[in-house]
Design a protein around this motif. Structure first.
Motif, mmCIF file in Angstrom:
data_model
loop_
_atom_site.group_PDB
_atom_site.id
_atom_site.type_symbol
_atom_site.label_atom_id
_atom_site.label_comp_id
_atom_site.label_asym_id
_atom_site.label_seq_id
_atom_site.Cartn_x
_atom_site.Cartn_y
_atom_site.Cartn_z
ATOM 1 N N TYR A 1 -37.140 43.797 -41.877
ATOM 2 C CA TYR A 1 -38.410 43.171 -41.517
ATOM 3 C C TYR A 1 -38.173 41.695 -41.218
ATOM 4 N N HIS A 2 -38.547 41.282 -40.010
ATOM 5 C CA HIS A 2 -38.387 39.886 -39.606
ATOM 6 C C HIS A 2 -39.712 39.146 -39.755
ATOM 7 N N PHE A 3 -39.619 37.931 -40.316
ATOM 8 C CA PHE A 3 -40.808 37.085 -40.397
ATOM 9 C C PHE A 3 -40.455 35.712 -39.845
ATOM 10 N N PRO A 4 -41.251 35.176 -38.923
ATOM 11 C CA PRO A 4 -40.915 33.884 -38.306
ATOM 12 C C PRO A 4 -41.124 32.727 -39.264
ATOM 13 N N ALA A 5 -40.374 31.659 -39.043
ATOM 14 C CA ALA A 5 -40.563 30.439 -39.823
ATOM 15 C C ALA A 5 -41.802 29.707 -39.343
ATOM 16 N N LEU A 6 -42.411 28.941 -40.209
ATOM 17 C CA LEU A 6 -43.526 28.104 -39.806
ATOM 18 C C LEU A 6 -43.003 26.946 -38.959
ATOM 19 N N GLY B 1 -41.688 26.217 -45.515
ATOM 20 C CA GLY B 1 -42.182 25.295 -44.501
ATOM 21 C C GLY B 1 -42.718 24.018 -45.110
ATOM 22 N N PHE B 2 -43.441 24.149 -46.222
ATOM 23 C CA PHE B 2 -43.963 22.976 -46.909
ATOM 24 C C PHE B 2 -42.824 22.083 -47.402
ATOM 25 N N ILE B 3 -41.764 22.687 -47.967
ATOM 26 C CA ILE B 3 -40.627 21.912 -48.477
ATOM 27 C C ILE B 3 -39.880 21.236 -47.327
ATOM 28 N N THR B 4 -39.753 21.918 -46.198
ATOM 29 C CA THR B 4 -39.032 21.364 -45.053
ATOM 30 C C THR B 4 -39.724 20.119 -44.503
ATOM 31 N N GLN B 5 -41.047 20.086 -44.562
ATOM 32 C CA GLN B 5 -41.762 18.920 -44.045
ATOM 33 C C GLN B 5 -42.052 17.888 -45.143
ATOM 34 N N SER B 6 -41.422 18.087 -46.327
ATOM 35 C CA SER B 6 -41.565 17.151 -47.442
ATOM 36 C C SER B 6 -40.239 16.449 -47.693
ATOM 37 N N PRO C 1 -40.492 18.437 -54.327
ATOM 38 C CA PRO C 1 -41.657 17.547 -54.264
ATOM 39 C C PRO C 1 -42.781 18.044 -55.162
ATOM 40 N N ALA C 2 -43.663 17.147 -55.531
ATOM 41 C CA ALA C 2 -44.822 17.533 -56.334
ATOM 42 C C ALA C 2 -45.814 18.301 -55.467
ATOM 43 N N GLN D 1 -51.251 25.745 -45.893
ATOM 44 C CA GLN D 1 -51.314 27.022 -45.204
ATOM 45 C C GLN D 1 -52.540 27.095 -44.287
ATOM 46 N N TRP D 2 -53.659 26.584 -44.761
ATOM 47 C CA TRP D 2 -54.887 26.609 -43.949
ATOM 48 C C TRP D 2 -54.701 25.812 -42.662
ATOM 49 N N ILE D 3 -54.120 24.628 -42.745
ATOM 50 C CA ILE D 3 -53.889 23.799 -41.560
ATOM 51 C C ILE D 3 -52.942 24.495 -40.600
#
Length: 319
Positions: free
Chosen positions: A234-239, A282-287, A292-293, A303-305
Motif C-alpha cells: 500500500y502506497h501513501f503519498p507524503a504531505l 510532514g509536521f516534523i519535516t516543516q519544523s 519539536p513541541a 492536518q486541517w490546513i
C-alpha cells in the motif's frame, strides 16, 4: 487526527545523544526520537539506553524527563562519555553525521528490570546502529526472546555496520523500516538483480529473512507498506510541506505508524496507519529539529490546513 491515551506500551533500545547542529545542540538518537513521539501520541514508551556520568549526561536525562520520556532505564556509565554527533546539513537540506565511538550507549547492560520492561511492552524498537558494539549487541540478544513484536529501523551509518550484522538483525524481526537507498544496499548484499523493482526486492527480503511487514520510505514521494501474510503493498503519498530539515522525520513516521498499528481497541486500516504517519512526519519535516513541541491541537490544525490546501488544488484541477 487526534492524540489520545492508549493502553499499549512500547520500549525503545539504543542510542541517545546530543546532535551538534549549526544552530546549536539538540537532543537526538533515532530510538529516542521514536520514544519521544510515541509518548506524545499517548503510548507509554520506555527508553533503554546509557549516558555518561558527565554534565552532558545530566543535561540529557533532565531534558528527557521534562519532555515526558520515562528515564527509569537510563543507565549511567563512569568510563564512557555521553554520545555526541556532529551534524552537517548541505544546500539541499540533506543531512550527514559524524558519530563518536565509543560512547556510553555502546555498553548498555541488562538486568531484571530491563527484562521485565521488555516483557511488559507490546513492541520493542531498535536500530542497526545500536548494535555496533559487542556489549550492547549482546544485551540486544538477551532482550529479543522476551519481545512480543520486534521492530527494526535500518539506519546505515558508515562505518558502523556490516552486511552480516544487518542481515542477522533482519532475520529476527516482525517489522522493518528502511529507505530506498537502504533497500538497494540490502538487495545488493543478498545478490538480487539491480533490474528488479522495489516490490520484487522487498518480496525477496521478506521471504529470505522471514519478515512479515516492511515499510519503505521515499522522502517526498511517500512510503509503501508491504505485508507478506496479507499479500498486499500500500502506497501513501507524503504531505507537500515546506522543508526546514529532515532530521527525525522517519522516526516520527515510525512512531505514528506503531501508535496505530499496535493498538488493541480497534482494527486500523493500512490507509489510516499511513495517513497518521505521513501527517506527523510532514509536521516534523516543516519544523526545526526532530523533537519539536506539539500537542493534539497543533497537529489537528496542521492536518486541517493541509487538507484544505489539497482540497483547493483538487478543485482547481477539476474545474
Amino acid at each position: 487526527m487526534k492524540t489520545e491515551k492508549l493502553t499499549i506500551k512500547g520500549m525503545c533500545f539504543g542510542e541517545v545523544l546530543w546532535d551538534n547542529l549549526p544552530t546549536g545542540r539538540q537532543l537526538g538518537g533515532a530510538p529516542l526520537n521514536v520514544a519521544y513521539h510515541l509518548n506524545k501520541l499517548g503510548v507509554e514508551t520506555m527508553m533503554l539506553t546509557r549516558v555518561g556520568q558527565d554534565q552532558a549526561g545530566d543535561d540529557l536525562v533532565r531534558l528527557c524527563a521534562s519532555l515526558g520520556i520515562p528515564t527509569r532505564l537510563f543507565q549511567r556509565d563512569s568510563k564512557y562519555p555521553t554520545s555526541t554527533v556532529e551534524v552537517h546539513i548541505d544546500e539541499n537540506r540533506d543531512v550527514t553525521y559524524e558519530i563518536v565511538f565509543p560512547v556510553a550507549w555502546d555498553y548498555i547492560a541488562v538486568g531484571m528490570q530491563e527484562l521485565d520492561a521488555v516483557k511488559e511492552a507490546d513492541f520493542l524498537v531498535f536500530g542497526t546502529l545500536s548494535t555496533r558494539n559487542q556489549a550492547s549487541y549482546e544485551t540486544w540478544k538477551m532482550l529479543l526472546p522476551f519481545a512480543k513484536f520486534k521492530v527494526l529501523d535500518v539506519n546505515l551509518r558508515a562505518p558502523f555496520y556490516t552486511k552480516e550484522r544487518v542481515l542477522e538483525l533482519l532475520s529476527h524481526v516482525d517489522l522493518v523500516k528502511m529507505n530506498q537507498e537502504e533497500l538497494d544496499m540490502v538487495a545488493t548484499w543478498m545478490g538480487l538483480s539491480e533490474t528488479w523493482t522495489d516490490r520484487m526486492k522487498v518480496d525477496a527480503i521478506m521471504e529470505s529473512c522471514y519478515v512479515d511487514e516492511v515499510i519503505i520510505t521515499y522522502g517526498a514521494r511517500g512510503a509503501v507498506y508491504h505485508v507478506q501474510s496479507a499479500g498486499f503493498s500500500y502506497h501513501f503519498p507524503a504531505l507537500q510541506v515546506e522543508v526546514k530539515d529532515t532530521i527525525g522525520s522517519g522516526d516520527s513516521f515510525l512512531a505514528a505508524f506503531l501508535a496505530q498499528r499496535c493498538r488493541r481497541d480497534k482494527v486500523t486500516s493500512a490507509e489510516e496507519m499511513l495517513s497518521f504517519a505521513a501527517t506527523l512526519s510532514g509536521f516534523i519535516t516543516q519544523s526545526d529539529g526532530a523533537c519539536p513541541a506539539y500537542d493534539s491541537t497543533i497537529l489537528n490544525r496542521f492536518q486541517w490546513i493541509h487538507d484544505l490546501k489539497a482540497f483547493h488544488i483538487d478543485e482547481r484541477a477539476t474545474s
